[in-house]
Design a protein around this motif. Sequence first.
Motif, PDB file in Angstrom:
ATOM      1  N   PRO A 136       0.809  -1.231   0.000  1.00 46.54           N
ATOM      2  CA  PRO A 136       0.000   0.000   0.000  1.00 46.54           C
ATOM      3  C   PRO A 136       0.841   1.280   0.000  1.00 46.54           C
TER       4      PRO A 136
ATOM      5  N   PHE B 116      -3.195   9.646   1.792  1.00 42.17           N
ATOM      6  CA  PHE B 116      -4.637   9.581   2.046  1.00 42.17           C
ATOM      7  C   PHE B 116      -5.439   9.680   0.745  1.00 42.17           C
TER       8      PHE B 116
ATOM      9  N   ARG C  67      -4.364   6.333  -1.381  1.00 40.50           N
ATOM     10  CA  ARG C  67      -4.490   5.005  -0.795  1.00 40.50           C
ATOM     11  C   ARG C  67      -5.510   4.925   0.332  1.00 40.50           C
ATOM     12  N   GLY C  68      -6.103   6.040   0.725  1.00 37.73           N
ATOM     13  CA  GLY C  68      -7.113   6.010   1.765  1.00 37.73           C
ATOM     14  C   GLY C  68      -6.526   6.082   3.159  1.00 37.73           C
ATOM     15  N   ALA C  69      -7.368   5.870   4.150  1.00 34.21           N
ATOM     16  CA  ALA C  69      -6.965   6.039   5.544  1.00 34.21           C
ATOM     17  C   ALA C  69      -6.284   4.813   6.130  1.00 34.21           C
ATOM     18  N   GLU C  70      -6.486   3.635   5.530  1.00 31.88           N
ATOM     19  CA  GLU C  70      -5.941   2.414   6.135  1.00 31.88           C
ATOM     20  C   GLU C  70      -4.414   2.422   6.242  1.00 31.88           C
ATOM     21  N   PRO C  71      -3.665   2.801   5.169  1.00 29.12           N
ATOM     22  CA  PRO C  71      -2.202   2.822   5.331  1.00 29.12           C
ATOM     23  C   PRO C  71      -1.718   3.834   6.358  1.00 29.12           C
TER      24      PRO C  71
ATOM     25  N   ALA D 170      -2.977   4.456   9.177  1.00 32.95           N
ATOM     26  CA  ALA D 170      -3.071   3.886  10.525  1.00 32.95           C
ATOM     27  C   ALA D 170      -2.057   2.769  10.770  1.00 32.95           C
ATOM     28  N   SER D 171      -1.201   2.486   9.807  1.00 33.61           N
ATOM     29  CA  SER D 171      -0.255   1.388   9.948  1.00 33.61           C
ATOM     30  C   SER D 171       1.019   1.846  10.649  1.00 33.61           C
TER      31      SER D 171
ATOM     32  N   GLU E 102      -1.621 -10.540   3.157  1.00 35.72           N
ATOM     33  CA  GLU E 102      -1.568  -9.217   3.776  1.00 35.72           C
ATOM     34  C   GLU E 102      -0.300  -8.495   3.358  1.00 35.72           C
TER      35      GLU E 102
END
Length: 483
Positions: A109, A221, A224-228, A230-231, A446
């Motif tokens: 990501p 953001f 790739r959005g918010a998920e990466p 928060a990693s 994953e």
Amino acid sequence: MTLSAFLAAWRFEWRLLRRDAAAWAVLAAILTMSALAFFNGAERVAAQKAGIEDARRDETQRLDALRNALADLTAGRVTGEIPPFRDPRNPVFVGGGSAAAVAALEPDPLGIVASGQSDLFPAALKVTSGTKDSFLFADEIENPAHLASGSIDLSFVLVFVFPLAILALCFDLSAGEREKGTLALTLASAESPTAVLLGKLAARAGLPILAMIAATFAGVFLLRGAEPIASGAFALLVAAIFAYGAFWALLAAVVDSFGKSSAYNALALIAVWAGFTMIAPAAVNTLADALYPAPSRAEMTLAARAATTDADRNRDAALARYAEEHPDAVAGEMMRGAAEERTSRRLAVLETANARVEEVMARHEAQLARQRALADRLSFLSPALLMYRSLADIAGSGDQRYAEFSARLDAFHVQWRNFFWSRAHAGQSLTAADYAALPRFPAVAEAASVPAGVASGLAAGVALPALLLAVLAWRGLRRCKAA
């Protein structure tokens, strides 16, 4: 040093920066280069994903065609002799090309951050039962001229452009005021001169650092959005940006504390920047190549192909001697048909060539492993080199992830080869059950985790030198006198 003096100096410097055209130019450069880098990164990752999808679609179509051809043969709907390289029952030729399995390395990501090794190695390979060189080097994925110049990704902006932006604002921390004659008044009226200078440094360095972090947040953001975000990998990326920016800002403060002119500071810092970002990495690569020389990719490919050619030539020579010594036996074998002879010949050549090719490639890969190990140890001599390698690992395109992919690829190649060669040695024809049992390359569900040594490497190679520079800067600024 008091907090109030520090904050007062920080606020006043922010007011000056808002009116400074150079500060706005630096900010615009960071945002523009970051936007371009993210655009290129997104295009590169999209091309990788498209290549993987195309390869898998092609694999599905090839296997469907083979199954349909096998069904036609089984049902007796095909008449006449079929060439062995088109026979869906022939394990040597099916495994060697027409049923080639796709082995893919999905982009991470955060792959838009750094290209790393992804511009050197394809994202998808068609594994065959032939020698490794037959599928590893089948395609040239990038123009060599483009590879020589490198790609503009966020790692390039962070390693090369980001320090220049910081140095452009921090090189004359006190020298500028000293030359204007206002430094004496500033320090005399301050409750704590050191706090004032540190406040000025925090304001000037904070602008490009915050701009770089904000651009990174926005780019990841939006693409790739918010998920990466928060990693843990993204948190490590932000920490690396802050530590790397602090290193260059504190280096500028140390040079400025020498009490020299602005021109001296600028030249000295540019020299250090060139040494860390260009000279030191080139020296490390040159030393690694000199101590552990390895042939180029083209030379290794030619050596592997030569091994295959030699094996084929040796096979011809052996058959010629056998035919000369046993003419009756050869005549009997010719009666069996050319198809069986071509299959056995192909299998014998592959078995002989495979051992020689793997020997050539093993030597090459061992030398590359030694080069990478030496470069890893010496990368601590250059924060820029360490930062670049760490960014590639964070983005999932570093040496370690591709080494792991290569190991999985080797294991799958052995499994795929044994599946077909064992049936060829037993004289078995492929059936529908064999097609259903074809080995598949194991997919990683994953995202790849960041290698364990990245955080410690950044701490030891970037954060620790920054702390040392902070001590030197504090001591130097305490001695700062108006000239």
